[in-house]
Design a protein around this motif. Sequence first.
Motif, short mmCIF file in Angstrom:
data_model
loop_
_atom_site.label_atom_id
_atom_site.label_comp_id
_atom_site.label_asym_id
_atom_site.label_seq_id
_atom_site.Cartn_x
_atom_site.Cartn_y
_atom_site.Cartn_z
N VAL A 1 -16.60 3.89 2.09
CA VAL A 1 -16.70 2.50 2.52
C VAL A 1 -18.17 2.14 2.55
O VAL A 1 -19.04 3.02 2.50
CB VAL A 1 -16.06 2.29 3.91
N SER B 1 -17.44 -8.49 2.03
CA SER B 1 -16.49 -7.44 2.40
C SER B 1 -15.48 -7.99 3.39
O SER B 1 -15.85 -8.66 4.36
CB SER B 1 -17.22 -6.24 3.02
N ARG C 1 0.83 -1.20 0.00
CA ARG C 1 0.00 0.00 0.00
C ARG C 1 0.87 1.25 0.00
O ARG C 1 1.93 1.31 0.63
CB ARG C 1 -0.92 0.02 1.22
N ASN D 1 -11.29 -4.01 -1.05
CA ASN D 1 -12.07 -4.92 -0.20
C ASN D 1 -13.56 -4.65 -0.30
O ASN D 1 -14.38 -5.51 0.04
CB ASN D 1 -11.62 -4.83 1.26
N ASP D 2 -13.95 -3.48 -0.78
CA ASP D 2 -15.37 -3.16 -0.99
C ASP D 2 -15.75 -3.20 -2.47
O ASP D 2 -16.73 -2.57 -2.89
CB ASP D 2 -15.71 -1.79 -0.41
N GLU E 1 -3.96 3.58 -6.75
CA GLU E 1 -4.93 3.10 -5.77
C GLU E 1 -6.22 3.88 -5.96
O GLU E 1 -6.18 5.07 -6.31
CB GLU E 1 -4.41 3.26 -4.34
N ARG F 1 -13.20 3.05 -1.36
CA ARG F 1 -11.89 3.51 -0.89
C ARG F 1 -10.79 2.51 -1.20
O ARG F 1 -9.68 2.87 -1.55
CB ARG F 1 -11.94 3.78 0.62
N TRP F 2 -11.13 1.22 -1.05
CA TRP F 2 -10.15 0.17 -1.33
C TRP F 2 -10.87 -1.03 -1.90
O TRP F 2 -12.09 -1.15 -1.81
CB TRP F 2 -9.36 -0.17 -0.06
N ARG G 1 -11.61 -7.13 5.59
CA ARG G 1 -10.81 -6.03 6.12
C ARG G 1 -9.80 -5.59 5.05
O ARG G 1 -9.34 -6.39 4.26
CB ARG G 1 -10.05 -6.44 7.38
N GLU G 2 -9.44 -4.32 5.07
CA GLU G 2 -8.49 -3.81 4.09
C GLU G 2 -7.16 -4.56 4.15
O GLU G 2 -6.53 -4.81 3.12
CB GLU G 2 -8.25 -2.31 4.29
N ASP G 3 -6.74 -4.92 5.34
CA ASP G 3 -5.43 -5.57 5.47
C ASP G 3 -5.45 -7.03 5.02
O ASP G 3 -4.42 -7.69 5.03
CB ASP G 3 -4.89 -5.46 6.90
#
Length: 927
Positions: A510, A453, A71, A402-403, A223, A399-400, A455-457
């Motif tokens: 998100v 969905s 990231r 994961n969504d 990103e 935003r990222w 977590r982003e990590d």
Amino acid sequence: MGKGFYISKPLGFVLFGLGVGAVLTIFALSVVYSQEKRKNEVNARDGTRMVTTAAPHSTSAPSNEPWDKYRLPDTLLPAYYNVTLWPRLVPDEQGMYIFTGKSGVALTCVKETNLIIIHSNELNFTLTSEMHHAKLAGLGGTSAPVILKTWFQIQTQFMVILLKDNLQVGKSYWLYMEFRGELSDDLGGFYRSQYTENGVKKVVATTQMQPTAARNAFPCFDEPSMKAVFHLTLLHPPGTVALANGMELDTENVTIDDQEVLQTRFEPTEKMSTYLLAFVISEFTNLRSPSEANVLIRIWGRREAIESGQGDYALSVTFPILKYLENYYNTTYPLSKSDQVALPDFAAGAMENWGLVTYREQSLFYDPKVSSNEDKEWVVTVITHELAHMWFGNLVTMRWWNDLWLNEGFASYVSYLGADYAEPTWNIKDLMVLQQVQRAFGVDALVSSHPLSSREDEVITPDQIDQLFDTITYSKGAAVLRMLSEFLTESAFAKGLHNYLHEYAYSNTVYTDLWKKLQEVVDADSSIQLPASINEIMNRWILQMGFPVVTINTRTGIISQQHFLIHPDAVVDKPSDYNYEWFVPITWMKSGSNMGQHWLLTKTASYEPMKTDTDWLLANLNVTGYYRVNYDPQNWERLLTQLTADHKIIPVLNRGQIIDDAFNLARAQIINITLALRTTKYLYEEKEYIPWESAIRNFEYFFLMFDRTEVYGPLQTYLQRKVKPLFDHFKVITSNWTRKPPRYMDQIPTNLKITVYCNAIAAGGVEEWDFGWQMFKNSTIAAEAEKLLYGLSCTKEPWLLNRYLEFTIEPNLVRKQDVAFAIVYISGNVIGQPLVWDFVRANWEHLTKDYDDGSFFFGRLIRGITRKFSTEFDLQQLQRFKEDIAASSFSFGTQAIEQAIEQTKANIKWVSENKVQVMNWLIEQSA
């Protein structure tokens, strides 16, 4: 309610088989949205590939340095880019197609740092000085620190710029670079596509940036939250036209390095994410909307295709769909134009680049003389899917990654609404149950599924991002959002969407931001009664994998839920904060009249209105909820009796649901297999598409498991008896196959083409196969070529199938975009299946090395070619293949192999437990 009978490919096989006496074949084609390709190789080739400078330390050991993380650091924000690109559409002396470029980006420092970290992948940079690949200047009177060193991190795909001093917080800087890269044919980043027109090879330079390939075209902060404005300039040969996200500003002749080229500048884009960038240089021509339209719409493609009218249908529906979506979102389309381009080579179905949507040809072009109704349906739903993104995904962006489900699930859901508006007589919204809900059920019932969905990590690397482009993201996302819209009401849902788009326009969100805006609408509307907040209800559906089976006991009124698993012995090793329980909206009716709704909020509850001794009870009306339904034996019997007596009393979507639920409950050992089979006995009276398609899809599993056993004959005989009245019905309404029936979805001649091709190739030999191959190679209509691609897999000659397999790895014979489909088609042939398995194991490295989204490509192959696996020997081979993969440097596709192993184990168990029962039941039916 269903308005027509649509002949699917599997059902077409059944009908045609009755007419010509051919072996019954079941094979459902699937076209899925997929992601772009990322390049795999970074080795130098003839001096034109990037030769990377070593990092200041080894990357093999664990590191906390920012350049070793995937990231971007939160120290810099891009404001705008100036990018000039010059693709060469002819090869150089080494036979390579290359592009050169210049780019600058305005940066704002938000946290003090002496590092600039920017994405760059497989670009060869011009050194501005020793070890310097970039120039840095201050903006607005700011002085820029001196660059000490630049280098590349291959694993994380970063250019790292080390500065002598820190950048100043709040100040802006200009970073400039010059570079070159390969315009390869790997279908990702900035790549080339080829076609032949009037005997002359034509080359197209085009793009596919999603999710992480913009960095392959120019250095950028790649990103989705790093939104910026892009100023693009393209250099291109005379006789070609250049397109980009923005409208062309001007085109002029210039001379560079003694070459005459055209230079086209474009309007700056809106503030947007890098993955939505697109540019195309080609000799394409176009159709366009009338000049009085407030949005310019252009359909681009090969001259021959455009002039023959293949783009007419797309042009006719695009503007109405755009207007529909403007009304639905209550938000004006934010751009001045909408270009839609059909590409000869394209990995995905289509891509929602803002203002310049790119498609496979068969996703945009339609020829009424040759294409089928299914082809037309595909075009209108894909167009709507991509246009829905212009707001939901492009204007407001996750935003990222994961969504991602929110972008793609939403577009998949809305695609049916817009297509229904464009073609109101089709009842296309009903098809969402077959094409999205039931499709999602099939994958989400596995323990190898995943939540919508994460977590982003948990989603960091490009490979992890790629794996999100799957059935769960698209189809489950659509099914869950459809359920939400139903229990909120469509008007409340649309109002919440408008508020969401208005508040977060040109920014990132998100998923909870959408819940917040929908909750505001609910709080302001006293007519909407929910048992909990939207956040509490919906988090249970998106933060845990799977779905429930709701069991209703009509004798006691007790209702309960449990996590539905298609393989009852599978072990769920993924914890859930909600213990795999859901807030379930249950709609129900009794004997076709009394209706009601009830929320099941716990594992078990008592609900007196569902208690009955005489009426049949049906739950999940029109399958608006994302769950399966089971009943007590007495209610199952009452439903079966009603189907036999008068099936039309039960809504058409629920007739399909009863069949699909029953077969899957039986596979999960919740009910007996003979009960599931009995749900099909009434089909001799059924004329509607959805129940028949549900039955055929479920019988497909029987054919996969039994097509090499003694069960196959009785199964074929049973299904033929059920289909015969349907076949006779169509014979009557077509006046013995001489005219089209009046209802649109009853029109079948072109729909049966694929069956005709398959049976003709199967009945013939090498002469017929070679004739079909020439038809495939000479076809100028993509949808027709796809049908021939399948038909060629039907031959019964092993040597022809082997030759076909060898053709698939020759790009000049089979386009890379079609390779996985062709191999999976061959595996569907009983004779071809073992040939394919041997071929893939022997050639898997070669098959995947040119694909940047190798995980998706390889996953499609594995899922397709292992569907028939049902013996211990199959399992052993698959496990050995997994070990071979693990011992290699191959880093993707593991999820697909795990799913195949899980499915194979379940197949073995199912066959051993059900083969005798199924055989005996089928024999009884023929007595």
